[in-house]
Design a protein around this motif. Structure first.
Motif, short mmCIF file in Angstrom:
data_model
loop_
_atom_site.label_atom_id
_atom_site.label_comp_id
_atom_site.label_asym_id
_atom_site.label_seq_id
_atom_site.Cartn_x
_atom_site.Cartn_y
_atom_site.Cartn_z
N ARG A 49 0.85 -1.18 0.00
CA ARG A 49 0.00 0.00 0.00
C ARG A 49 0.89 1.23 0.00
N THR A 140 -13.12 0.39 9.94
CA THR A 140 -11.95 0.45 10.81
C THR A 140 -12.33 -0.03 12.21
N THR A 144 -6.95 5.09 14.25
CA THR A 144 -5.53 4.86 14.04
C THR A 144 -4.91 6.05 13.34
N THR A 146 -2.54 5.77 11.33
CA THR A 146 -1.98 5.32 10.05
C THR A 146 -2.82 5.77 8.87
N LYS A 147 -4.14 5.79 9.06
CA LYS A 147 -5.02 6.21 7.98
C LYS A 147 -5.83 7.40 8.44
N THR A 150 -10.24 7.66 8.12
CA THR A 150 -11.03 6.51 8.60
C THR A 150 -12.37 7.03 9.13
N ILE A 179 -9.22 -4.62 10.23
CA ILE A 179 -8.10 -3.68 10.13
C ILE A 179 -8.40 -2.39 10.87
N GLY A 180 -7.35 -1.81 11.41
CA GLY A 180 -7.47 -0.50 12.05
C GLY A 180 -7.12 -0.54 13.52
N GLY A 181 -5.94 -0.13 13.86
CA GLY A 181 -5.55 -0.02 15.26
C GLY A 181 -5.33 -1.35 15.97
N VAL A 182 -5.21 -2.40 15.19
CA VAL A 182 -4.99 -3.72 15.81
C VAL A 182 -3.50 -3.90 16.06
N VAL A 207 -2.66 -5.68 9.86
CA VAL A 207 -1.98 -4.63 10.61
C VAL A 207 -1.00 -3.87 9.73
N VAL A 208 -0.82 -2.61 10.06
CA VAL A 208 0.23 -1.82 9.43
C VAL A 208 1.30 -1.53 10.48
N SER A 209 1.02 -0.55 11.34
CA SER A 209 2.08 -0.05 12.22
C SER A 209 2.55 -1.08 13.24
#
Ligand code: TZP
Ligand code: MG
Length: 235
Positions: A49, A140, A144, A146-147, A150, A179-182, A207-209
């Motif tokens: 992404r 979400t 978060t 990250t995005k 949201t 997804i989102g803050g996990v 997860v991203v971060s």
């Protein structure tokens, strides 16, 4: 890990890594190295992404990531940019509600590729299933950093309501991740609270971060894989 993988045929969404190349998350590190470490830790699916890179740079990075994921027998999906996925021949795409629709994407990628869709509501989820999405990213979950956009923070109970509605509508076989803050502090709780068992539960967490920004991405991925295994999701 199996040595004769067929990523597109039998994707495992258990530990689903979404990448981020921004300085706030990746820092000054090399994305290929970070994803490589995460794969060694047990990531089962990678979505590249990149909202900012120019097309040439994105194609080049996608090729490097694909070489890496292929060595691990893990599918690589491209966020938003269906044309890039087609050009590099990776396993599929992930599209949001504001991106190309599923029918258009299917025409471009073909039947054998994976199309994932983000859904934030029951209606979006059912529509995506009807349109032939291969899996859904639900969220979400939590706010978060990250995005930024949201708009729909639906919490674990919002995820569970979507899972219940999917099962009720006959789409229980469509795999889902949230997804989102996990992260590793809340994954167990998210998996427990989202479960609409026996009707339907998540197939994994995205997860991203929690992995990309981790000091030790391999260890972060390994830890997440442990939560997935405890939740009795096959890895
Ligand atoms: N879609 C919904 S939230 C999100 C995306 C791509 C970002 C999630 O990032 P993080 O760091 O795992 O909270
Ligand atoms: Mg998108």
């Amino acid at each position: 890990r199996p040595t004769a993988p067929t990523p597109a045929a039998a994707p495992n969404y258990g530990v689903y890594l979404v990448t981020d190349s921004t300085p706030a998350i990746l820092g000054g590190r090399d994305l290929v190295q970070v994803v490589g470490a995460a794969l060694r830790g047990g990531v089962t699916c990678v979505q590249y992404r990149d909202k900012n890179g120019d097309r040439g740079a994105v194609v080049a990075m996608a090729r490097r990531l694909h070489a890496l994921t292929q060595r691990h027998g893990v599918p690589l999906l491209i966020n938003d940019r269906v044309d890039v996925a087609v050009e590099i021949g990776c396993e599929g795409v992930h599209i949001g509600q504001d991106d190309m629709n599923v029918h258009e994407a299917r025409k471009l990628v073909g039947q054998d590729k994976i199309i994932g869709v983000t859904a934030s509501s029951v209606d979006e989820a059912i529509k995506a299933c009807q349109d032939g999405a291969d899996y859904l990213g639900l969220g979400t979950v939590y706010a978060t950093a990250t995005k930024k956009d949201t708009k729909s923070i639906i919490g674990p109970l919002g995820i569970r309501a979507i899972l219940e509605a999917m099962a009720e509508a006959g789409h229980g076989a469509v795999p889902t991740v949230c997804i989102g803050g996990v992260n590793n502090d809340n994954a167990a709780e998210v998996l427990a609270q989202t479960s609409a068992a026996p009707a339907k539960s998540l197939d994994g967490v995205a997860v991203v971060s929690a992995v990309i920004a981790a000091d030790d991405p391999a260890e972060a991925a390994r830890h997440l894989a442990g939560h997935i295994a405890v939740a009795a999701i096959p890895l």
